[in-house]
Motif scaffolding. Structure first.
Motif, PDB file in Angstrom:
ATOM      1  N   LEU A   1      24.818  35.171   0.732  1.00  0.00           N
ATOM      2  CA  LEU A   1      25.589  34.068   1.392  1.00  0.00           C
ATOM      3  C   LEU A   1      25.438  32.581   0.579  1.00  0.00           C
ATOM      4  CD1 LEU A   1      24.605  35.125   5.063  1.00  0.00           C
ATOM      5  CD2 LEU A   1      27.038  34.725   4.345  1.00  0.00           C
TER       6      LEU A   1
ATOM      7  N   THR B   1      27.467  32.963  -2.922  1.00  0.00           N
ATOM      8  CA  THR B   1      28.931  32.766  -2.656  1.00  0.00           C
ATOM      9  C   THR B   1      29.320  31.584  -1.922  1.00  0.00           C
ATOM     10  OG1 THR B   1      28.796  33.951  -0.557  1.00  0.00           O
ATOM     11  CG2 THR B   1      29.359  35.355  -2.465  1.00  0.00           C
ATOM     12  N   GLY B   2      28.716  31.073  -1.049  1.00  0.00           N
ATOM     13  CA  GLY B   2      28.844  29.683  -0.390  1.00  0.00           C
ATOM     14  C   GLY B   2      28.852  28.710  -1.451  1.00  0.00           C
TER      15      GLY B   2
ATOM     16  N   THR C   1      17.838  34.143   8.384  1.00  0.00           N
ATOM     17  CA  THR C   1      18.814  34.152   7.417  1.00  0.00           C
ATOM     18  C   THR C   1      19.394  32.486   7.319  1.00  0.00           C
ATOM     19  OG1 THR C   1      19.422  36.210   7.370  1.00  0.00           O
ATOM     20  CG2 THR C   1      20.826  34.813   6.081  1.00  0.00           C
TER      21      THR C   1
ATOM     22  N   ALA D   1      19.232  30.799   3.578  1.00  0.00           N
ATOM     23  CA  ALA D   1      20.411  30.599   2.969  1.00  0.00           C
ATOM     24  C   ALA D   1      20.842  29.259   2.485  1.00  0.00           C
ATOM     25  CB  ALA D   1      21.720  31.157   3.790  1.00  0.00           C
ATOM     26  N   PRO D   2      20.563  28.234   3.402  1.00  0.00           N
ATOM     27  CA  PRO D   2      20.905  26.830   2.835  1.00  0.00           C
ATOM     28  C   PRO D   2      19.764  26.483   1.818  1.00  0.00           C
ATOM     29  CG  PRO D   2      20.565  26.793   5.262  1.00  0.00           C
ATOM     30  CD  PRO D   2      20.330  28.391   4.886  1.00  0.00           C
TER      31      PRO D   2
ATOM     32  N   TYR E   1      21.604  28.001  -1.503  1.00  0.00           N
ATOM     33  CA  TYR E   1      22.860  27.080  -1.854  1.00  0.00           C
ATOM     34  C   TYR E   1      22.338  25.862  -2.245  1.00  0.00           C
ATOM     35  CZ  TYR E   1      26.624  24.023  -0.566  1.00  0.00           C
ATOM     36  OH  TYR E   1      27.653  22.800  -0.595  1.00  0.00           O
TER      37      TYR E   1
END
Lengths: 265, 263
Positions: A77, A80-81, A138, A142-143, A146
């Motif tokens: 995530l 791709t983000g 998650t 996830a951040p 990123y």
């Protein structure tokens, strides 16, 4: 001279304060003692308990599997983000960047509580499906993926991707052959960061986990309240093993990086 | 015809953020301003600010945070300063040794502190406040040292030399040059410690300090199935975090990079 003595003694004193508790616990984990005090003979009993008690082994394996699953999702995530928003129009980019910042600065208690309220209380998703737990962790991890991928994208030479397309590669192929390899170091550090965040998390886990499932954090906190002595001292053994693993990883990492870039790190 | 482009890659993440980050916050804002029957009310809000217990908790958590942050700063600043200025070839290794405990699960680290303190004090109940400060400092110390080191490391040595050449002594140079230039590190170190300490009630629980901090309030409302008041506490915390973050963002540049810079 005096300055030098002060400097080194300050550093040594702080390091001692940081490491003595862990090291003392490590020494006592090899004894029969149940409190820190008189040492009562060498024993591997704690390590035996740690590896043969089903509740403990289940908890350790569960924690590791959860961290791997969460980090895998977070990497997919977050990466791709980052790639997508890097090339998106400004408004979407700003939305993602700001929303991404929320779990980073927010207190984990609030993140865990809010995910629990939405998923479990409002939407009625059963905790035992693990969905709230995985989603909550998650959302924390996830951040950070990123954030570690973004700078690598900024450093990347964009012409290479265009060149690959001109030479007939499909966008998907160009993505996997050109973009991903160039941002790989960011993806890896994002993955490692996710692992540590997930392993260390207590708050999100406690609000979203199935009742019968425990991670190291939630287990240790409950074990300090309950008074099962053999479990308590088996956790000293766990702490020692984790400490040794961390030392090993840091040492390997040090030798690998110092060989790679001539000791500049 | 569907055509793949790089932009579309962000759709899953945008949807994820919407569902699992934005929506939960919207829901707790809704809960904070409704009662158990779903009727709109300001009661949770006014209760928070008129109840002496919750206000007491807010003050106590801020006090714990403040003391912990100061203790961390006072211990960490010399360490970061010494490391940043040392001519040791492998100072990054020493820095790494200071950061390393962060990778050991914090509950296990607090267990270690607890056992040691029990051995020294006999009973943890005698000094709950002191023990909490020790535990919190132990837990959050690496978060302070890293931004300080990064800021001090970046300082241009020529500025220090210039200050000496112009006749300033060591102390004056430190006060007028080094310390102001390290301010971004000090500020991000403070945020990295101050905010999490306010909510990490596990450290208090494990060290048998039964006084509540802000995080414990959420925990206790959660255990009492009181989602509305729990949400209100979350909103208050969120507001504090927002104010502190916006304020410090203006002063220095902090992002997740500090929490993430450890790898």
């Amino acid at each position: 001279m005096i300055k030098k003595i002060f400097s080194s003694s300050w550093i040594i004193a702080v390091l001692l304060a940081m490491y003595l508790p862990i090291m003392i616990l490590a020494v006592y984990s090899f004894t029969k003692s149940t409190t820190i005090g008189a040492i009562r003979g060498f024993s591997l009993e704690n390590y035996k308990t740690l590896f043969t008690t089903e509740a403990l082994t289940d908890m350790i394996i569960g924690t590791i599997l959860l961290a791997l699953l969460v980090s895998l999702l977070a990497v997919i995530l977050g990466t791709t983000g980052a790639i997508g928003s890097f090339y998106s129009k400004k408004s979407l980019k700003i939305f993602i960047r700001n929303a991404n910042q929320i779990p980073v600065v927010n207190a984990d208690v609030v993140t865990g509580f809010s995910v629990c309220i939405l998923l479990i209380i409002v939407l009625g998703i059963d905790k035992s499906t693990y969905i709230p737990l995985v989603a909550g962790q998650t959302a924390l991890c996830a951040p950070f993926v990123y954030l570690s991928v973004m700078p690598k994208l900024a450093q990347m030479d964009n012409n290479l991707y265009e060149a690959a397309l001109d030479l007939g590669a499909t966008p998907a192929k160009a993505l996997f052959k050109i973009v991903i390899p160039q941002i790989m170091s960011g993806i890896i550090s994002g993955f490692m960061l996710s692992i540590t965040l997930s392993l260390d998390d207590y708050f999100i886990t406690t609000y979203t986990k199935p009742a019968t499932f425990d991670t190291i954090s939630t287990y240790v906190v409950n074990a300090t309240k309950g008074a099962q002595t053999n479990i308590k001292t088996a956790l000293w053994a766990l702490s020692t093993i984790i400490f040794l693993i961390v030392i090993a990883i840091v040492a390997v990492n040090y030798f690998v990086t110092s060989r790679k870039d001539g000791d500049s790190r | 015809m569907f055509k793949f482009s790089r932009k579309q890659l962000c759709i899953p993440y945008a949807v994820f953020l919407l569902f699992f980050v934005i929506a939960p916050l919207v829901v707790i804002i809704y809960y904070a301003f409704t009662n158990g029957k779903g009727e709109f009310t300001f009661n949770n809000f006014t209760n928070f600010f008129t109840d002496s217990n919750t206000i007491g908790t807010l003050i106590y958590s801020m006090f714990i945070s403040l003391v912990t942050t100061l203790v961390c700063l006072v211990i960490a600043y010399p360490v970061a300063y010494i490391l940043a200025n040392s001519k040791l070839k492998r100072k990054s290794v020493i820095l790494m040794i200071f950061i390393m405990p962060m990778w050991i699960n914090f509950t296990l680290r607090i267990t270690a502190v607890k056992e040691i303190l029990t051995a020294i004090e006999g009973n943890l109940a005698y000094y709950p406040f002191l023990n909490t400060i020790i535990g919190m400092t132990y837990d959050f110390f690496p978060f302070m040292i890293l931004p300080l080191y990064n800021a001090l490391e970046k300082i241009d040595r020529r500025l220090i030399e210039a200050s000496h050449d112009l006749g300033a002594d060591g102390v004056t140079t430190f006060i007028k040059v080094t310390f102001p230039l390290s301010m971004p590190g000090v500020i991000s170190g403070i945020t990295m410690v101050f905010l999490p300490v306010m909510t990490n009630y596990v450290v208090l629980d494990m060290l048998y300090n039964s006084t509540y901090i802000m995080g414990s309030l959420i925990g206790s409302y959660f255990n009492a199935y009181d989602w509305n008041n729990g949400s209100m506490i979350s909103i208050v915390l969120l507001a504090i975090i927002l104010v502190v973050t916006l304020f410090t963002n203006k002063l220095g540049n902090i992002t997740g990079e500090n929490r993430g810079a450890t790898l």
